[in-house]
Design a protein around this motif. Sequence first.
Motif, PDB file in Angstrom:
ATOM      1  N   ARG A 212       0.819  -1.212   0.000  1.00  0.00           N
ATOM      2  CA  ARG A 212       0.000   0.000   0.000  1.00  0.00           C
ATOM      3  C   ARG A 212       0.851   1.260   0.000  1.00  0.00           C
ATOM      4  O   ARG A 212       1.989   1.266   0.457  1.00  0.00           O
ATOM      5  CB  ARG A 212      -0.929   0.005   1.207  1.00  0.00           C
ATOM      6  N   THR A 213       0.270   2.324  -0.485  1.00  0.00           N
ATOM      7  CA  THR A 213       0.874   3.640  -0.356  1.00  0.00           C
ATOM      8  C   THR A 213      -0.099   4.493   0.438  1.00  0.00           C
ATOM      9  O   THR A 213      -1.286   4.180   0.533  1.00  0.00           O
ATOM     10  CB  THR A 213       1.100   4.311  -1.721  1.00  0.00           C
ATOM     11  N   GLU A 214       0.428   5.567   1.019  1.00  0.00           N
ATOM     12  CA  GLU A 214      -0.434   6.483   1.760  1.00  0.00           C
ATOM     13  C   GLU A 214      -0.407   7.824   1.047  1.00  0.00           C
ATOM     14  O   GLU A 214       0.664   8.314   0.699  1.00  0.00           O
ATOM     15  CB  GLU A 214       0.096   6.634   3.192  1.00  0.00           C
ATOM     16  N   MET A 215      -1.581   8.392   0.805  1.00  0.00           N
ATOM     17  CA  MET A 215      -1.632   9.690   0.141  1.00  0.00           C
ATOM     18  C   MET A 215      -2.104  10.770   1.086  1.00  0.00           C
ATOM     19  O   MET A 215      -3.099  10.612   1.791  1.00  0.00           O
ATOM     20  CB  MET A 215      -2.546   9.626  -1.064  1.00  0.00           C
ATOM     21  N   LYS A 216      -1.383  11.888   1.076  1.00  0.00           N
ATOM     22  CA  LYS A 216      -1.705  13.016   1.947  1.00  0.00           C
ATOM     23  C   LYS A 216      -2.081  14.227   1.105  1.00  0.00           C
ATOM     24  O   LYS A 216      -2.011  14.181  -0.113  1.00  0.00           O
ATOM     25  CB  LYS A 216      -0.488  13.359   2.805  1.00  0.00           C
ATOM     26  N   ASN A 217      -2.465  15.306   1.798  1.00  0.00           N
ATOM     27  CA  ASN A 217      -2.746  16.580   1.134  1.00  0.00           C
ATOM     28  C   ASN A 217      -4.046  16.551   0.336  1.00  0.00           C
ATOM     29  O   ASN A 217      -4.113  17.062  -0.777  1.00  0.00           O
ATOM     30  CB  ASN A 217      -1.566  16.964   0.227  1.00  0.00           C
ATOM     31  N   LEU A 218      -5.075  15.921   0.883  1.00  0.00           N
ATOM     32  CA  LEU A 218      -6.347  15.835   0.171  1.00  0.00           C
ATOM     33  C   LEU A 218      -7.350  16.725   0.894  1.00  0.00           C
ATOM     34  O   LEU A 218      -7.735  16.427   2.013  1.00  0.00           O
ATOM     35  CB  LEU A 218      -6.829  14.381   0.162  1.00  0.00           C
ATOM     36  N   ASN A 219      -7.750  17.839   0.258  1.00  0.00           N
ATOM     37  CA  ASN A 219      -8.598  18.761   1.016  1.00  0.00           C
ATOM     38  C   ASN A 219      -9.995  18.986   0.461  1.00  0.00           C
ATOM     39  O   ASN A 219     -10.645  19.982   0.765  1.00  0.00           O
ATOM     40  CB  ASN A 219      -7.877  20.091   1.269  1.00  0.00           C
ATOM     41  N   SER A 220     -10.470  18.055  -0.364  1.00  0.00           N
ATOM     42  CA  SER A 220     -11.881  18.087  -0.735  1.00  0.00           C
ATOM     43  C   SER A 220     -12.295  16.675  -1.145  1.00  0.00           C
ATOM     44  O   SER A 220     -11.446  15.842  -1.466  1.00  0.00           O
ATOM     45  CB  SER A 220     -12.123  19.055  -1.889  1.00  0.00           C
TER      46      SER A 220
END
Length: 476
Positions: A212-220
């Motif tokens: 798995r990867t983790e994704m950040k910086n999602l603001n909507s």
Amino acid sequence: MSRQYETVIGLEVHVELATQTKIFCGCSTKFGGAPNTHTCPVCTGMPGSLPVLNKQVVEYAMAVGLATNCTITKNCKFDRKNYFYPDNPQNYQISQLYYPICRNGGIEIDVNGNKKVIGIHEIHMEEDAGKLIHDEWEDCSLVDFNRSGVPLIEIVSEPDMRSADEVIAYLDKLRLIIQYLGASDCKLQEGSMRADVNLSVREVGAQEFGTRTEMKNLNSFKAIARAIEGERRRQIELIEEGKKVIQETRRWDDNKEYSYAMRSKEDAQDYRYFPEPDLVPIIISDEWIERVRKAQPELRDEKRLRYKEEFDIPEYDADILTSSKHMADLFEETVAICKKPKEVSNWLMVEAMRLLKETEKEPEDMDFAPENLAKLIELVGDSKINRTVAKEVFELIFKEDIDPEEYVKEKGLMMVNDDGQLRSVIEAVIEANPQSVSDYKNGKEKALGFLVGQTMKEMKGKANPGKINEILRELL
Ligand SMILES: [Zn+2]
């Protein structure tokens, strides 16, 4: 034949709690404020300062746990998560690893009628970090500790989601539960709710999870949906090319619709967690849990059901009215004053929704007084203004929160209910339009509409169309 892939998604959701003060000190949690003004020795990590736990944080965390069917850990503790970063003045974050306050919960989501329970692995309490401001003009980085020590809960789901639609449904449900509890306003844009997406793909039928990867910086919600689609495609391409997916944290760039590697994903042991020595364990009694359970307000699902039964409102309308806590409050407060639920619902469902769309605002942004909407409904109900005028007035209530009674009086928009005056205007209209009168007498119903229109024009829109019709038919 090409291979079929399944997407496996789990979420880590951080929510800023709505306490007045920080988690371990008495500093204000208010958003904004000049940099480093909401700070003290505790939240700036000064040597010798000691944390004192804010009880309200524990109660909010318990409330969210109970509303998401979790088990409350009756003997829970804080742990230190050690890492260096300039926005983290202590060089550790006080969090919970071994005994998180809530465990083993789940909430039911509904995607186009398909119901499914998404498991909640745990909810833990922790403190937020400060904020780095990178000043490119001065070529330096500045730090603001106002956010340092703001209480957070992190809600960790099980990897139970399989599509962006399921993720959005889960987040939306979670957001509404927390908003209704009053534990947070959950605004993605302002960062009071932040979601990190853990995503992997595997061949359909495979038992093992992929890397798995983790994704950040999602603001909507839209950015989240796009990021899921983009990352899923990227991983499948790697696998198809015989390459490996690397376990890492990636930053989603919503403009370029692509994610970039930030750092290799850490495991818990990288942080050298150990029990927080400056705080005593939290002992949660059955009585305390019961008290929090009893204090729980009506949540969205119950409210929606009650609206249908108590106010006889269609399911679709009840759905929209409860889709924001603020809108539901506005609805109920207005109904409490004017006792006309269907009218209130109509104004909110039709005119308010139209204006929200037009002004690109969220339901939370509606800030008119329920008294003013109630007064408008009274004015219409008492036939003091007609529908056309009412729509105009509503727009002003929506935009400027005006008092409709005063406005209507000031602008002279009251309907003329004086039969004598109306009758003489109609008589003049009849005399001025002999053609329409004879058309009507020859069976052309349309001609009557024209005469009503002419009368309305003469009355400057302040007449009751029903009344005009009545008098016209009588005189003709
Ligand atoms: Zn402080």
